[in-house]
Write a protein that holds these residues in place. Structure first.
Motif, PDB file in Angstrom:
ATOM      1  N   VAL A   4      10.470  -2.334  17.715  1.00 16.08           N
ATOM      2  CA  VAL A   4       9.055  -2.287  17.384  1.00 16.08           C
ATOM      3  C   VAL A   4       8.913  -2.511  15.885  1.00 16.08           C
ATOM      4  O   VAL A   4       9.554  -1.824  15.099  1.00 16.08           O
ATOM      5  CB  VAL A   4       8.439  -0.924  17.782  1.00 16.08           C
ATOM      6  N   PRO A   5       8.100  -3.481  15.500  1.00 15.52           N
ATOM      7  CA  PRO A   5       7.955  -3.713  14.060  1.00 15.52           C
ATOM      8  C   PRO A   5       7.257  -2.531  13.392  1.00 15.52           C
ATOM      9  O   PRO A   5       6.394  -1.887  13.975  1.00 15.52           O
ATOM     10  CB  PRO A   5       7.092  -4.969  13.981  1.00 15.52           C
ATOM     11  N   GLU A   6       7.650  -2.283  12.197  1.00 20.04           N
ATOM     12  CA  GLU A   6       7.071  -1.179  11.434  1.00 20.04           C
ATOM     13  C   GLU A   6       5.650  -1.540  11.018  1.00 20.04           C
ATOM     14  O   GLU A   6       5.375  -2.677  10.658  1.00 20.04           O
ATOM     15  CB  GLU A   6       7.924  -0.913  10.188  1.00 20.04           C
ATOM     16  N   ARG A   7       4.737  -0.580  11.089  1.00 21.47           N
ATOM     17  CA  ARG A   7       3.343  -0.817  10.709  1.00 21.47           C
ATOM     18  C   ARG A   7       3.245  -0.964   9.194  1.00 21.47           C
ATOM     19  O   ARG A   7       3.921  -0.243   8.450  1.00 21.47           O
ATOM     20  CB  ARG A   7       2.465   0.347  11.149  1.00 21.47           C
ATOM     21  N   PRO A   8       2.391  -1.890   8.721  1.00 22.95           N
ATOM     22  CA  PRO A   8       2.240  -2.015   7.268  1.00 22.95           C
ATOM     23  C   PRO A   8       1.551  -0.773   6.703  1.00 22.95           C
ATOM     24  O   PRO A   8       0.623  -0.235   7.308  1.00 22.95           O
ATOM     25  CB  PRO A   8       1.385  -3.259   7.086  1.00 22.95           C
ATOM     26  N   SER A   9       1.991  -0.329   5.574  1.00 19.88           N
ATOM     27  CA  SER A   9       1.441   0.861   4.915  1.00 19.88           C
ATOM     28  C   SER A   9       1.229   0.564   3.441  1.00 19.88           C
ATOM     29  O   SER A   9       1.950  -0.235   2.843  1.00 19.88           O
ATOM     30  CB  SER A   9       2.406   2.040   5.068  1.00 19.88           C
ATOM     31  N   TRP A  10       0.262   1.238   2.886  1.00 17.87           N
ATOM     32  CA  TRP A  10      -0.040   1.084   1.473  1.00 17.87           C
ATOM     33  C   TRP A  10      -0.091   2.445   0.801  1.00 17.87           C
ATOM     34  O   TRP A  10      -0.312   3.467   1.439  1.00 17.87           O
ATOM     35  CB  TRP A  10      -1.413   0.426   1.273  1.00 17.87           C
ATOM     36  N   GLY A  11       0.037   2.433  -0.504  1.00 20.89           N
ATOM     37  CA  GLY A  11      -0.151   3.649  -1.285  1.00 20.89           C
ATOM     38  C   GLY A  11      -1.647   3.871  -1.504  1.00 20.89           C
ATOM     39  O   GLY A  11      -2.488   3.034  -1.155  1.00 20.89           O
ATOM     40  N   VAL A  12      -1.996   4.988  -2.104  1.00 16.87           N
ATOM     41  CA  VAL A  12      -3.401   5.345  -2.316  1.00 16.87           C
ATOM     42  C   VAL A  12      -4.105   4.304  -3.180  1.00 16.87           C
ATOM     43  O   VAL A  12      -5.210   3.843  -2.860  1.00 16.87           O
ATOM     44  CB  VAL A  12      -3.531   6.760  -2.948  1.00 16.87           C
ATOM     45  N   GLN A  13      -3.496   3.891  -4.273  1.00 15.99           N
ATOM     46  CA  GLN A  13      -4.102   2.917  -5.196  1.00 15.99           C
ATOM     47  C   GLN A  13      -4.364   1.587  -4.499  1.00 15.99           C
ATOM     48  O   GLN A  13      -5.463   1.040  -4.584  1.00 15.99           O
ATOM     49  CB  GLN A  13      -3.178   2.691  -6.411  1.00 15.99           C
ATOM     50  N   LEU A  35      -7.381  10.067   8.037  1.00 21.31           N
ATOM     51  CA  LEU A  35      -6.175   9.224   8.019  1.00 21.31           C
ATOM     52  C   LEU A  35      -4.998  10.072   8.506  1.00 21.31           C
ATOM     53  O   LEU A  35      -4.150  10.509   7.725  1.00 21.31           O
ATOM     54  CB  LEU A  35      -5.924   8.696   6.600  1.00 21.31           C
ATOM     55  N   PRO A  36      -4.901  10.300   9.836  1.00 21.83           N
ATOM     56  CA  PRO A  36      -3.940  11.269  10.371  1.00 21.83           C
ATOM     57  C   PRO A  36      -2.469  10.861  10.216  1.00 21.83           C
ATOM     58  O   PRO A  36      -1.595  11.725  10.189  1.00 21.83           O
ATOM     59  CB  PRO A  36      -4.315  11.381  11.843  1.00 21.83           C
ATOM     60  N   ASN A  37      -2.190   9.586  10.098  1.00 25.68           N
ATOM     61  CA  ASN A  37      -0.787   9.144  10.010  1.00 25.68           C
ATOM     62  C   ASN A  37      -0.334   8.922   8.578  1.00 25.68           C
ATOM     63  O   ASN A  37       0.748   8.391   8.350  1.00 25.68           O
ATOM     64  CB  ASN A  37      -0.589   7.871  10.837  1.00 25.68           C
ATOM     65  N   ALA A  38      -1.153   9.317   7.619  1.00 30.48           N
ATOM     66  CA  ALA A  38      -0.754   9.208   6.218  1.00 30.48           C
ATOM     67  C   ALA A  38       0.361  10.217   5.964  1.00 30.48           C
ATOM     68  O   ALA A  38       0.307  11.359   6.438  1.00 30.48           O
ATOM     69  CB  ALA A  38      -1.937   9.483   5.300  1.00 30.48           C
ATOM     70  N   VAL A  39       1.388   9.777   5.237  1.00 28.51           N
ATOM     71  CA  VAL A  39       2.566  10.612   5.000  1.00 28.51           C
ATOM     72  C   VAL A  39       2.752  10.763   3.498  1.00 28.51           C
ATOM     73  O   VAL A  39       2.683   9.784   2.755  1.00 28.51           O
ATOM     74  CB  VAL A  39       3.821   9.961   5.634  1.00 28.51           C
ATOM     75  N   PRO A  49      -0.891   4.114   6.650  1.00 25.40           N
ATOM     76  CA  PRO A  49      -0.841   2.933   7.517  1.00 25.40           C
ATOM     77  C   PRO A  49      -2.177   2.189   7.502  1.00 25.40           C
ATOM     78  O   PRO A  49      -3.250   2.799   7.493  1.00 25.40           O
ATOM     79  CB  PRO A  49      -0.563   3.500   8.914  1.00 25.40           C
ATOM     80  N   VAL A  50      -2.124   0.876   7.492  1.00 28.14           N
ATOM     81  CA  VAL A  50      -3.318   0.045   7.485  1.00 28.14           C
ATOM     82  C   VAL A  50      -4.163   0.326   8.732  1.00 28.14           C
ATOM     83  O   VAL A  50      -5.391   0.341   8.673  1.00 28.14           O
ATOM     84  CB  VAL A  50      -2.952  -1.448   7.387  1.00 28.14           C
ATOM     85  N   THR A  51      -3.523   0.593   9.845  1.00 26.82           N
ATOM     86  CA  THR A  51      -4.265   0.873  11.081  1.00 26.82           C
ATOM     87  C   THR A  51      -5.114   2.138  10.942  1.00 26.82           C
ATOM     88  O   THR A  51      -6.204   2.218  11.510  1.00 26.82           O
ATOM     89  CB  THR A  51      -3.307   1.011  12.276  1.00 26.82           C
ATOM     90  N   ASP A  52      -4.628   3.127  10.189  1.00 19.06           N
ATOM     91  CA  ASP A  52      -5.432   4.334   9.941  1.00 19.06           C
ATOM     92  C   ASP A  52      -6.672   4.008   9.109  1.00 19.06           C
ATOM     93  O   ASP A  52      -7.748   4.550   9.347  1.00 19.06           O
ATOM     94  CB  ASP A  52      -4.602   5.392   9.205  1.00 19.06           C
ATOM     95  N   LEU A  53      -6.502   3.121   8.127  1.00 15.88           N
ATOM     96  CA  LEU A  53      -7.643   2.730   7.290  1.00 15.88           C
ATOM     97  C   LEU A  53      -8.714   2.049   8.145  1.00 15.88           C
ATOM     98  O   LEU A  53      -9.909   2.333   8.006  1.00 15.88           O
ATOM     99  CB  LEU A  53      -7.182   1.799   6.176  1.00 15.88           C
ATOM    100  N   LEU A  58     -12.745   1.984   7.209  1.00 22.78           N
ATOM    101  CA  LEU A  58     -12.558   1.235   5.972  1.00 22.78           C
ATOM    102  C   LEU A  58     -12.121  -0.168   6.360  1.00 22.78           C
ATOM    103  O   LEU A  58     -11.395  -0.363   7.337  1.00 22.78           O
ATOM    104  CB  LEU A  58     -11.524   1.921   5.091  1.00 22.78           C
ATOM    105  N   ASN A  59     -12.558  -1.151   5.633  1.00 28.37           N
ATOM    106  CA  ASN A  59     -12.280  -2.544   5.972  1.00 28.37           C
ATOM    107  C   ASN A  59     -11.398  -3.177   4.918  1.00 28.37           C
ATOM    108  O   ASN A  59     -11.899  -3.679   3.920  1.00 28.37           O
ATOM    109  CB  ASN A  59     -13.583  -3.333   6.099  1.00 28.37           C
ATOM    110  N   PRO A  60     -10.089  -3.184   5.116  1.00 25.77           N
ATOM    111  CA  PRO A  60      -9.220  -3.849   4.139  1.00 25.77           C
ATOM    112  C   PRO A  60      -9.614  -5.317   3.995  1.00 25.77           C
ATOM    113  O   PRO A  60      -9.813  -6.016   4.979  1.00 25.77           O
ATOM    114  CB  PRO A  60      -7.821  -3.701   4.733  1.00 25.77           C
ATOM    115  N   GLY A  61      -9.782  -5.761   2.772  1.00 22.19           N
ATOM    116  CA  GLY A  61     -10.140  -7.149   2.510  1.00 22.19           C
ATOM    117  C   GLY A  61     -11.645  -7.379   2.447  1.00 22.19           C
ATOM    118  O   GLY A  61     -12.092  -8.439   2.046  1.00 22.19           O
ATOM    119  N   LYS A  62     -12.459  -6.421   2.857  1.00 18.61           N
ATOM    120  CA  LYS A  62     -13.917  -6.545   2.812  1.00 18.61           C
ATOM    121  C   LYS A  62     -14.478  -5.305   2.124  1.00 18.61           C
ATOM    122  O   LYS A  62     -13.894  -4.235   2.212  1.00 18.61           O
ATOM    123  CB  LYS A  62     -14.498  -6.591   4.222  1.00 18.61           C
TER     124      LYS A  62
END
Length: 176
Positions: A4-13, A35-39, A49-53, A58-62
């Motif tokens: 299973v590919p790892e989900r993309p994740s970002w830092g707070v910034q 954001l329940p899967n934030a670690v 995780p981007v999926t949590d955003l 929240l709309n990444p890119g918009k």
């Protein structure tokens, strides 16, 4: 074995920058459980995780809409979370409170205008009473000055010299 590919994740910034919101908004969302899967890593940095955003609205890119957690609701017909009824109710009660405050302000402004009119009327009455008092105080002094003294009967009747009588304005303002 299927990997299973790892989900993309970002830092707070980066999450804040990509979603068009502030870092404080991302931290607030982490804190309130949006954001329940934030670690949080060993050094205290968060990985989100981007999926949590996306799930949090929240709309990444918009650009994202205003943060609903602050009580600002721009569109009551469409909210990303399940609390649309709460937001609509809060916005409705805030609008009612605002309308009540506007009505109270108008009422108070009318009362102030009425009181100013009363003060003006009372000031005019006071001025009239002061004028009348000046006229009453000046009158007895004028009568004693101008009243002739009875002439003795044995002497020939000569008219005494009348003293000059003060003018109306002189009596009005208490001048002799």
């Amino acid at each position: 074995m299927l990997r299973v590919p790892e989900r993309p994740s970002w830092g707070v910034q980066q999450a804040a920058r990509e979603c068009g919101v502030s870092v404080a908004t991302i931290r607030r969302r982490i804190k309130d459980g949006s954001l329940p899967n934030a670690v949080q890593g060993a050094r205290g940095a968060w990985t989100i995780p981007v999926t949590d955003l996306i799930a949090a609205g929240l709309n990444p890119g918009k650009p994202s809409p205003p943060d609903h957690a602050l009580g600002v609701v721009t569109d009551l017909t469409h909210t990303e979370d399940g609390h649309s009824h709460d937001y609509a109710q809060r916005a409705s009660s805030q609008a009612e409170g605002y309308a009540q405050l506007e009505q109270k302000l108008l009422s108070e402004q009318r009362e102030v205008a009425h009181l100013r009119t009363q003060v003006h009327t009372l000031q005019n009455n006071l001025d009239d009473l002061r004028t009348a008092m000046r006229m009453l105080e000046a009158a007895p002094a004028d009568r004693s000055e101008t009243s002739p003294e009875p002439a003795p009967a044995a002497e020939p009747a000569t008219a005494p010299e009348p003293s000059p009588r003060p003018s109306f304005f002189g009596r009005l303002f208490g001048r002799k």
